[in-house]
Design a protein around this motif. Structure first.
Motif, PDB file in Angstrom:
ATOM      1  N   UNK A 123       0.786  -1.233   0.000  1.00  0.00           N
ATOM      2  CA  UNK A 123       0.000   0.000   0.000  1.00  0.00           C
ATOM      3  C   UNK A 123       0.821   1.287   0.000  1.00  0.00           C
ATOM      4  N   UNK A 124       1.982   1.294  -0.659  1.00  0.00           N
ATOM      5  CA  UNK A 124       2.814   2.490  -0.642  1.00  0.00           C
ATOM      6  C   UNK A 124       2.086   3.709  -1.193  1.00  0.00           C
ATOM      7  N   UNK A 158       9.559  -0.629   0.850  1.00  0.00           N
ATOM      8  CA  UNK A 158       9.633  -1.749   1.779  1.00  0.00           C
ATOM      9  C   UNK A 158       9.532  -3.059   1.044  1.00  0.00           C
ATOM     10  N   UNK A 159       9.365  -4.130   1.805  1.00  0.00           N
ATOM     11  CA  UNK A 159       9.234  -5.443   1.194  1.00  0.00           C
ATOM     12  C   UNK A 159       7.917  -5.551   0.438  1.00  0.00           C
ATOM     13  N   UNK A 160       7.925  -6.371  -0.602  1.00  0.00           N
ATOM     14  CA  UNK A 160       6.726  -6.626  -1.398  1.00  0.00           C
ATOM     15  C   UNK A 160       6.189  -8.002  -1.056  1.00  0.00           C
ATOM     16  N   UNK A 195       1.835  -5.511  -6.868  1.00  0.00           N
ATOM     17  CA  UNK A 195       2.897  -5.979  -5.987  1.00  0.00           C
ATOM     18  C   UNK A 195       4.212  -5.306  -6.344  1.00  0.00           C
ATOM     19  N   UNK A 196       4.339  -4.047  -5.953  1.00  0.00           N
ATOM     20  CA  UNK A 196       5.562  -3.294  -6.235  1.00  0.00           C
ATOM     21  C   UNK A 196       5.838  -2.316  -5.104  1.00  0.00           C
ATOM     22  N   UNK A 197       7.114  -1.977  -4.957  1.00  0.00           N
ATOM     23  CA  UNK A 197       7.521  -1.048  -3.905  1.00  0.00           C
ATOM     24  C   UNK A 197       7.127   0.384  -4.227  1.00  0.00           C
TER      25      UNK A 197
END
Length: 477
Positions: free
Chosen positions: A285-286, A299-301, A310-312
């Motif tokens: 949820x960046x 952060x981690x994915x 699914x990405x930083x």
């Protein structure tokens, strides 16, 4: 129309120059130097236009007649849209409870990217034929971009394409839509990493100006401005379908991964379109954290049912920051330097306030996605893809809270449920089988694996060199 970089050190580029680019020489991304405007009177005159005709209205704002005549534009758009499975191209499904689904998945690979990518392929072909010039496209994909790019350019005379997908992080159908293609001008890698990992060697290659020019490298990701340009038409078309009298503001709920659709929407808004946005995201949820708190921290994915999210880092937010900061290239350059070197930055005022005035966010995890998939099926006999379910989740949250939306709303359906059999099965629903699905599941595959310990940039550079040599050998013969 001329184009500039979000980092301020490149200006005055033609449309053709940005079409055949990736990251620009200063590391930035291309945007128009001036955003054109569409008056309310003009907007009203477009009511009732087809999707094709809306595209033909929008593109000439960004491409001069000198570079591409309207007659040639008509021909290439018509050719691009021949492959869609419904005459309407992008219909809107009106479901119970006021849920409106903007179906952008009727192209060859069942994803919204087919719409812009099919036009992009024809633009490549048009300009390359004029110049008699070879092009190498390099695409890092989280799942849908690679297959849409392959379908757009496969068998084109002047184009080679190298696609890198994240192994075991795409759905089976997404991967097979790439790895079952056997063409002289297509090469597919499966990399042991995330889509963010894949972006790193690609950025490094595009930063090597000499190498880019020697092999005429280009991107087909949404960092390519031409894709954003065509996607701007999506928002105009949705608005005209939902608000034909042009007297209301439309809320558009967008499943958000790399941020290309949101960028296109913000461009449309600056052109005068009365729209507001909700970025719907999964547990990675960046985007939501950036917009709500102003903190951009990589952060981690976590792999999810909605892999395109699914990405930083949503890389198009570099463009979002530029647009929402009133083109403050110095600020954007500093923020991106902090992201690239330290993995984090803080979004300052008034940029954060401006972003929040145009974009809301909604976060939903895998369990929530499964609930929404099941609910929509039970209430409408209508299957969503897991990405679209994030947008529908926002709609249901408003509905269940008893809030009466103050303006019309539409959820963007970014892909067909056909591509996400795993998510459908995890919900307890039955995946749809079609002849094309069965064909993909039984087809031979063609790919090369790249391991985490390999030097990916070196491998990609070598592949580009080999494909270029093979191109000239084929054409000499």
């Amino acid at each position: 129309m001329k184009y500039c970089s979000t980092r301020g050190r490149v200006q005055g580029l033609s449309f053709e120059e940005v079409l055949f680019s990736g990251f620009l020489e200063d590391g930035g991304m291309a945007l128009p130097e001036i955003i054109p405007t569409v008056s309310l009177e003009t907007l009203k005159s477009w009511a009732g236009l087809s999707y094709r005709d809306v595209v033909l209205k929008i593109v000439p704002f960004f491409v001069s007649e000198e570079e591409l005549s309207f007659g040639d534009l008509e021909k290439l758009v018509d050719k691009a849209l021949l492959t869609f499975d419904t005459p309407e191209i992008a219909p809107i499904a009106h479901l119970s409870g006021g849920l409106n689904i903007f179906e952008l998945f009727h192209g060859r690979t069942w994803a919204f990217k087919d719409l812009a990518m099919s036009v992009l392929g024809q633009l490549f072909d048009y300009f390359l034929n004029k110049r008699q010039k070879h092009l190498t496209i390099v695409v890092g994909t989280s799942g849908d971009t690679g297959s849409a790019a392959i379908e757009a350019v496969r068998s084109l005379k002047w184009v080679d394409i190298v696609v890198i997908l994240p192994r075991n992080r795409c759905t089976q159908i997404q991967e097979l839509q790439m790895t079952t293609v056997k063409e002289d001008n297509v090469f597919v890698y499966r990399a042991d990493g995330t889509s963010d990992d894949i972006d790193q060697p690609i950025r490094k290659m595009f930063a090597d100006v000499e190498f880019v020019k020697k092999y005429n490298l280009c991107s087909a990701n949404s960092l390519n401005w031409a894709r954003i340009m065509v996607q701007t038409a999506h928002f105009y078309y949705a608005y005209l379908k939902m608000c034909p009298s042009c007297d209301k503001e439309l809320e558009v709920v967008v499943p958000t991964g790399g941020g290309g659709n949101i960028t296109a929407g913000l461009v449309a808004r600056r052109m005068g379109l009365p729209v507001q946005f909700v970025c719907a995201v999964n547990s990675n949820d960046i985007v939501a954290r950036m917009v709500t708190t102003g903190k951009c921290e990589l952060g981690d994915v976590t792999p999810s049912l909605a892999p395109a999210m699914d990405m930083q880092f949503a890389y198009n937010f570099e463009r979002v920051w530029y647009l929402c900061s009133d083109r403050n290239a110095e600020l954007v350059c500093q923020m991106m330097k902090e992201v690239e070197t330290g993995g984090k930055t803080t979004i300052p005022e008034p940029l954060l306030t401006q972003m929040q005035s145009e974009i809301k966010t909604f976060v939903i995890d895998d369990e929530g996605i499964k609930r929404i998939l099941k609910r929509c099926w039970e209430e409408n006999n209508y299957l969503l893809c897991p990405h679209t379910a994030t947008a529908a989740g926002y709609h249901y949250s408003v509905l269940d809270a008893g809030r009466d939306p103050s303006h019309p709303s539409v959820c963007v359906a970014t892909a067909s449920p056909l591509k996400f059999r795993e998510a459908i099965s995890a919900t307890g629903l039955q995946p749809i089988d079609t002849p094309r699905i069965k064909e993909l599941l039984s087809a031979p595959t063609y790919f090369t694996d790249m391991e985490l310990t390999d030097n990916w940039e070196k491998i990609l550079r070598h592949r580009i060199e080999v494909m270029t040599e093979n191109f000239y050998a084929r054409n000499k013969a």
